[in-house]
Design a protein around this motif. Structure first.
Motif, PDB file in Angstrom:
ATOM      1  N   GLU A 189       4.503  41.290  55.285  1.00  0.00           N
ATOM      2  CA  GLU A 189       5.477  42.374  55.177  1.00  0.00           C
ATOM      3  C   GLU A 189       5.787  42.669  53.710  1.00  0.00           C
ATOM      4  N   ASN A 190       6.198  43.896  53.465  1.00  0.00           N
ATOM      5  CA  ASN A 190       6.593  44.326  52.128  1.00  0.00           C
ATOM      6  C   ASN A 190       7.756  43.451  51.592  1.00  0.00           C
ATOM      7  N   ASP A 191       7.687  43.104  50.313  1.00  0.00           N
ATOM      8  CA  ASP A 191       8.694  42.212  49.724  1.00  0.00           C
ATOM      9  C   ASP A 191      10.113  42.774  49.815  1.00  0.00           C
ATOM     10  N   GLU A 192      10.227  44.074  49.591  1.00  0.00           N
ATOM     11  CA  GLU A 192      11.569  44.689  49.644  1.00  0.00           C
ATOM     12  C   GLU A 192      12.164  44.544  51.042  1.00  0.00           C
ATOM     13  N   VAL A 193      11.310  44.740  52.050  1.00  0.00           N
ATOM     14  CA  VAL A 193      11.779  44.618  53.433  1.00  0.00           C
ATOM     15  C   VAL A 193      12.152  43.166  53.712  1.00  0.00           C
ATOM     16  N   ARG A 194      11.357  42.253  53.210  1.00  0.00           N
ATOM     17  CA  ARG A 194      11.651  40.829  53.432  1.00  0.00           C
ATOM     18  C   ARG A 194      12.941  40.421  52.739  1.00  0.00           C
ATOM     19  N   ARG A 195      13.141  40.932  51.543  1.00  0.00           N
ATOM     20  CA  ARG A 195      14.379  40.582  50.833  1.00  0.00           C
ATOM     21  C   ARG A 195      15.599  41.193  51.519  1.00  0.00           C
ATOM     22  N   ALA A 199      12.450  33.841  44.651  1.00  0.00           N
ATOM     23  CA  ALA A 199      13.559  33.975  43.695  1.00  0.00           C
ATOM     24  C   ALA A 199      14.818  34.462  44.405  1.00  0.00           C
ATOM     25  N   ALA A 200      14.657  35.397  45.336  1.00  0.00           N
ATOM     26  CA  ALA A 200      15.823  35.916  46.062  1.00  0.00           C
ATOM     27  C   ALA A 200      16.486  34.793  46.857  1.00  0.00           C
ATOM     28  N   CYS A 201      15.661  33.966  47.492  1.00  0.00           N
ATOM     29  CA  CYS A 201      16.220  32.857  48.280  1.00  0.00           C
ATOM     30  C   CYS A 201      16.962  31.880  47.372  1.00  0.00           C
TER      31      CYS A 201
END
Lengths: 419, 478, 326
Positions: free
Chosen positions: C236-242, C275-277
């Motif tokens: 999945e796209n990173d933005e969607v995952r974040r 990094a977001a996590c």
């Protein structure tokens, strides 16, 4: 021999913050060993020209100087003094300023770390200042669970008459920002609320590391390590913000053109009644320079940028007060109506000099709103003003120029304290 | 006309058409009134907007078909707490289905509605249901309807003093013991601690309110929790700390986890402790709903509409009083709880304890309210109604309580009738009381009993209509 | 900085500013250059005399004037309109009048939106304002339409919520792009919209559309499993995952912690999501639990991102500093 310093009425490190307005201090000989008569000491900056710089005076009505000589009684009685940041030399981090107490021989009797803490242009913050501010703000929001929700609830449609459309616009928002800033300082005492100079480009502010960049659909994107990515208000994630101008290269502008400049705003007039017209342009025009949350007063506080926008509005008022010397609450040039609601020619309740302001006063009787979120205004260890249920008038002499006890303990980097 | 069996699957347009077609008859009024409680199946599974549309359409219709007394709590609720222009406009319209002289007492509530709607007003249409294009031929607004109603009442908003007519708390006599499945409903508090319902609610009297954190009407849940915080302050200063438990239970347990419960309470001034806790049910939400007969409905797990609800429980966890729909008064709640605390401290036998608590706690509240406002009385009696009487077979001690209420009521009607020289109200009230006793005690005839209640209410209303002065001289209240 | 000098400099600049300003009546005069009139009028405090106000209206109504001058003249009445119902009514009529130049109607809307901040009179006429906005929801001009939709959505307008849903489900005309329509629904999300949004997340080929839908699902406990799937799906796209991670952090913090920990420990994972996590851990986690998470803390001692100044590196640094991982 040793000396102790009390600042802002406390020996605690939590009270060691000063702005441009003089803070009260006391110095005393805590260990007089070796002294046989009163000791002459000099107060001076611990590191001249490095970090925040201080000036000293023996009375708040005297100009501050780089050093101050005092004679300390041998019995340990305290000797009062005043200290403030040297205008133009604020701190960049906590405790990067210091008061050195030295004997005539040059021997240092004590060093007290403190911070020259003032509100700064967001676009000029260091990375460290930026990161600390962003972290504190994200913590205050705490994914929608933090106290920020109360600040959000203070500024909704049904409450707008308390804050907008009348003379109290400026004092109400001053109290609002002060309350928020004190909450932020409860999380990180080194933080102040920066301002967004909307009449200038702010390329540093509108980055993913700071307050975010906007994608084509008006959703704000943040760097993966920026905690503002978890911002939540009203059960909704994230921020909608769509600048209608190039945020990196232009000042804010809407269809009517750029916002009124700082100078043009200051030139609005010499009396409050003329100056407060700035609620339209630049204030409202700065809001309508965006699509998204900021465009509507009801949703604007959902975007943290709202508070930086309003810090600039408040800075402009502070600057006008300084330029026009408008701190005296006994003259109508400083504020239009000096009485209270119910008197002849009074404004709506909450907008007259002697009125207390909602929500801090908890008043929910008609015509005030039905709820008063947030409780009393947050106290400060640095200043006892304002009262927990402040009046409009308590917001005016914010530097304590007319009355030292009225000092609200905030300053702007480009608005000096001038005797 | 009898109410058709609307279900959650009935298209709202069909309901709207039925409402529109109804005539000005007693049966139709009763049928519409029966659709107003939030719990009715009709609202299950509908969206908030759909629920609002249906309720607004029903409320507004009372303007055309006449306003029965039982609708008043719903009207007052919207005027007092409503923030949706359609519902508030509908409530203001509904008043005009009543008689001018009966409705003057609603002026303070209309003024509250003006305050509520001043910056929230919206265009609405009662002619076009669910408009698909704008503008529509005929539209109005909440403030316009309020002004029309004030004009109809011949009240000049600018000139006439705002006076609160009465205490708006509405104690309802219902006692349900803690037993069976409710005792074992599992709760989780704001710290994530789990316990059974009976673990917290048995042992000392308690006050419990219902709320949910994403309620977007600050006049309801936010105000309820802020009010709970003020109750806590009053209990603490009255040396009742830990002798009365305070609880708030969320309607929305899937969303309101421990962190959210804590945050919502703390931000409104609640100081949590062993006896002051917020809960979500981790099992048995339906049991909770049934036990408290909660005035809420849902779409999936999310609330689509709810009323304000506060319950007083005795030391056995039995419900001995409730305040719902309208804003409750802190002092009235405290008064009732203090009585319970006293009883708890002398450890009365269980059954007698309940009986005494109701008689000493709730009845004085009712009695205190009786003479102040006939509309309140009407509202309370209607809420009491057949539902309350149906409990009587298993709670025979309620009989003397109700009888006492009726005699107190008769006494006040008698006194007023002496002053006013009018005999009709007294006669009607006597007939009503007789009908209640006959219909619920000597025979089991709910229709007769409810007619009796209606007669009492009518008698009370007629009795209180002032001949010259439209508003009773009472102090303005906050 | 010397404060006296600073004052002198500002006062000099202020004096220049005041002396260079043209009078309002000069700005209305056609003999002044259009550029000067546009600039001057859009910055002007506005007419103080009725005659000047009439002059401003004459410019606004004069179709032979350049549109920019008419717009600037309209802007200049902002202060006067604040307290005058007749002027506000004029603006509301202008906004809805399709015979007028679009640019002028947009200006009327901008001005009304500004006045919402400082005009108690307009705020008391909210119903008229809402009615005018609803009228332009179907306007052919995209900008007017989308601005009206946004304001109505922000005001939680029931009519516009229905129109947006109809637009998204093709039961009504398309009003704005789906991403935008979903974003606007987010101002007052309702339970009946969740099934549709879940379908969008499952089916939409557009990452932007999915992300907007995920933002809204963060208030829906029954979408938790779907959000977990999106968060854990490496394809999945990173933005969607974040966005899914953010939603989960709010909706199910314990589950977020479990899966986020897995992501951080997985070197095959995207740096951005890791990094977001870590950033979530660094700012919102239980400090005791974090301090006692030996395996993760040990792992982080040697974790480096793609670049020393990249988000992952910074997130690791912040985490270690917060929980004193050394």
């Amino acid at each position: 021999m040793r000396t102790d310093i009390t600042l802002n009425g406390s020996t605690s490190a939590t009270s060691r913050y000063v702005g441009w307005a003089p803070s009260p201090g006391e110095v005393r000989l805590s260990d007089p060993a070796g002294a046989v008569s009163p000791v002459t000491v000099t107060l001076r900056n611990q590191q001249p020209n490095v970090g925040g710089q201080l000036v000293f005076s023996s009375a708040p009505t005297q100009p501050g100087t780089d050093t101050l000589d005092l004679v300390l009684p041998i019995d340990g009685s305290p000797v009062p003094f005043f200290t403030a940041g040297r205008f133009g030399a604020p701190s960049e981090r906590d405790a990067d300023a210091g008061i050195e107490v030295a004997e005539a021989s040059g021997a240092v009797l004590s060093m007290t770390q403190l911070m020259v803490r003032v509100r700064k242009d967001a676009n000029t913050l260091t990375d460290g200042e930026r990161d600390r501010f962003v972290a504190a703000f994200a913590t205050l929001n705490n994914r929608g669970l933090g106290r920020f929700s109360e600040f959000r609830d203070m500024h909704r449609n049904e409450m707008l008459a308390e804050a907008h459309g009348y003379d109290g616009f400026l004092p109400w928002h001053r109290a609002y920002l002060l309350d928020l800033e004190r909450e932020l300082q409860g999380i990180d005492a080194s933080v102040t609320l920066p301002y967004w100079r909307f009449d200038q480009p702010a390329p540093y502010l509108f980055t993913v590391e700071f307050f975010g960049e906007t994608d084509p659909f008006g959703t704000v994107r943040f760097a993966a390590n920026n905690p503002l990515q978890f911002w939540k208000t009203d059960q909704g994630d994230g921020i909608n913000r769509e600048p209608r101008f190039n945020a990196a290269t232009e000042p804010a502008r809407d269809q009517f053109g750029p916002v009124r400049t700082e100078l043009a705003t200051l030139a609005l007039g010499d009396v409050y009644g003329d100056f407060v017209k700035m609620e339209g342009n630049p204030h409202a025009r700065a809001h309508t320079s965006f699509g998204g949350f900021l465009r509507n007063a009801h949703t604007a506080p959902k975007d943290p940028l709202f508070f930086l926008l309003h810090a600039n509005v408040d800075r402009l008022w502070a600057m006008w007060q300084w330029v026009k010397k408008r701190f005296d609450v006994t003259v109508t040039g400083t504020y239009r109506f000096l009485g209270q609601a119910g008197q002849a020619n009074a404004e709506r309740i909450g907008h007259n000099l002697l009125d207390t302001m909602w929500p801090w006063n908890g008043d929910t009787a008609i015509p005030r709103p039905t709820t008063a979120p947030g409780g009393p205004l947050a106290p400060s260890v640095v200043s006892s003003a304002p009262s927990s249920m402040p009046t409009v008038g308590e917001m005016i002499d914010y530097q304590g120029k007319m009355n030292t006890g009225a000092r609200l303990a905030f300053d702007y980097d480009d608005v000096p304290f001038e005797l | 006309m009898t109410s058709p069996h609307f279900s959650s699957a009935t298209p709202e347009e069909a309901i709207a058409a039925w409402v529109r077609a109804g005539s000005r008859s007693e049966q139709f009024r009763a049928a519409l009134l029966a659709l107003l409680p939030e719990q009715v199946l009709l609202y299950a599974g509908r969206s908030t907007n759909e629920t609002t549309r249906i309720r607004g359409h029903i409320l507004a219709t009372f303007e055309r078909i006449g306003l029965p007394t039982g609708v008043l709590p719903y009207v007052i609720e919207e005027l007092e707490s409503g923030r949706d222009a359609y519902l508030v406009a509908a409530a203001a319209k509904a008043i005009r289905g009543g008689h001018v002289s009966d409705c003057k007492y609603l002026v303070p509530f209309l003024n509250k509605a003006i305050r509520n709607m001043q910056y929230l007003d919206s265009p609405v249409s009662f002619e076009t249901y669910k408009a698909l294009r704008w503008p529509v031929a005929q539209s109005t607004t909440a403030l316009r309807e309020i002004q029309r109603t004030l004009a109809w009442l011949n009240i000049d908003e600018e000139k006439d003093t705002v006076v609160d007519c009465c205490d708006t708390s509405s104690p309802v006599l219902r006692t349900v013991p803690v037993s069976g499945s409710i005792a074992t409903v599992e709760l989780e508090d704001q710290d994530g601690k789990r316990l059974r319902f009976s673990d917290f609610f048995v042992g000392r009297p308690s006050i419990v309110v219902f709320f949910y954190s994403r309620c977007d009407n600050p006049n309801k849940c936010s105000l309820t929790i802020a009010g709970l915080a003020r109750l806590q302050e009053a209990l603490d200063s009255g040396n009742l700390k830990d002798r009365v438990a305070l609880a708030a239970i969320t309607y929305d347990p899937l969303y309101d986890g421990p962190a959210r419960l804590r945050s919502f309470g703390e931000h409104r001034g609640v100081r949590f402790g062993e006896s002051v806790r917020f809960f979500r049910s981790t099992s048995g939400l339906d049991t909770l709903r049934a036990h408290f007969d909660l005035g809420a409905n849902f779409i999936g797990s999310i609330v689509n509409r709810h009323r304000i609800e506060l319950f007083i429980l005795d030391a056995r966890g039995a419900i001995v009083g409730s305040f719902n729909r309208l804003h409750w008064d802190r002092d009235t709640v405290l008064q009732q709880v203090e009585v319970l605390v006293q009883q708890n401290s002398v450890r009365e036998p269980a059954i007698r304890g309940v009986a005494v608590s109701v008689l000493s706690g709730v009845v004085p509240g009712l009695i205190a309210l009786l003479p102040k406002c006939p509309l309140c009385l009407g509202a309370y009696m209607a809420a009491l109604g057949v539902g309350g009487l149906q409990l009587m077979p298993s709670w025979p001690w309620l009989l003397p309580a109700l009888t006492l209420i009726m005699f107190v009521q008769l006494f006040f009607v008698f006194q007023r009738s002496k002053r006013s020289g009018r005999r009709l109200p007294l006669a009607v009230s006597i007939c009503g009381s007789a009908a209640v006793l006959a219909g619920s005690v000597f025979l089991t005839l709910p229709v007769v009993a409810s007619s009796g209640v209606a007669l009492i209410v009518f008698g009370s209303l007629v009795n209180s209509i002032p001949r010259n002065n439209p508003l009773p001289p009472q102090a303005p209240a906050r | 900085m010397d404060v006296k000098d600073y004052r002198k400099r500002i006062e000099q600049r202020l004096a220049q500013e005041s002396s260079s300003a043209k009078s309002y009546s000069d700005l209305l005069d056609e003999s002044t250059s259009p550029a000067e009139r546009v600039k001057g009028l859009s910055e002007a405090v506005g007419p103080r005399a009725e005659a000047d106000l009439a002059g401003a209206f004459a410019v606004v109504r004069n179709t032979s004037e350049h549109d920019d001058v008419r717009v600037a003249a309209l802007a200049s009445i902002a202060t006067a309109a604040r307290e005058r119902e007749d002027l506000l009514d004029f603006l509301l009529r202008l906004l809805q009048d399709r015979d007028q130049a679009v640019v002028l109607r947009r200006a009327a809307l901008t001005l009304l939106l500004q006045l919402r901040f400082n005009s108690a009179v307009l705020n008391r006429k909210r119903a008229d304002f809402i009615s005018a906005l609803r009228t332009i929801v179907d306007d052919p001009d995209y900008q007017l339409r989308s601005d009206a939709l946004e304001t109505l959505a922000q005001e939680k307008d029931e009519y516009v919520q229905r129109r947006l849903m109809d637009s998204l489900t093709n039961e009504g005309p398309r009003l704005v792009e789906p991403e935008k329509a979903i974003q606007l629904l987010g101002y007052d999300i309702h339970a009946e919209q969740y099934p549709f949004l879940r379908e969008v997340v499952r089916q939409s080929p557009s990452a932007a559309v999915k992300r907007e839908a995920v933002r809204l699902l963060s208030a829906d406990p029954t979408s938790k499993d779907l959000l977990v799937d999106m968060f854990r799906d490496r394809a999945e796209n990173d933005e969607v995952r974040r966005a899914s991670a953010t939603a989960l952090l709010s909706l199910a913090p314990e589950e977020f912690e479990t899966y986020a920990r897995e992501v951080v420990l997985d070197e095959q994972e995207s740096d951005s999501v890791r990094a977001a996590c870590l950033s979530a851990f660094g700012h919102f986690a239980n400090p005791t639990e974090r301090a006692n998470d030996g395996p993760l803390n040990e792992y982080l001692l040697d974790l480096h991102g793609e670049s020393a100044s990249g988000p992952l590196e910074k997130a690791v640094r912040d985490y270690k500093m917060k929980y004193r991982v050394e």
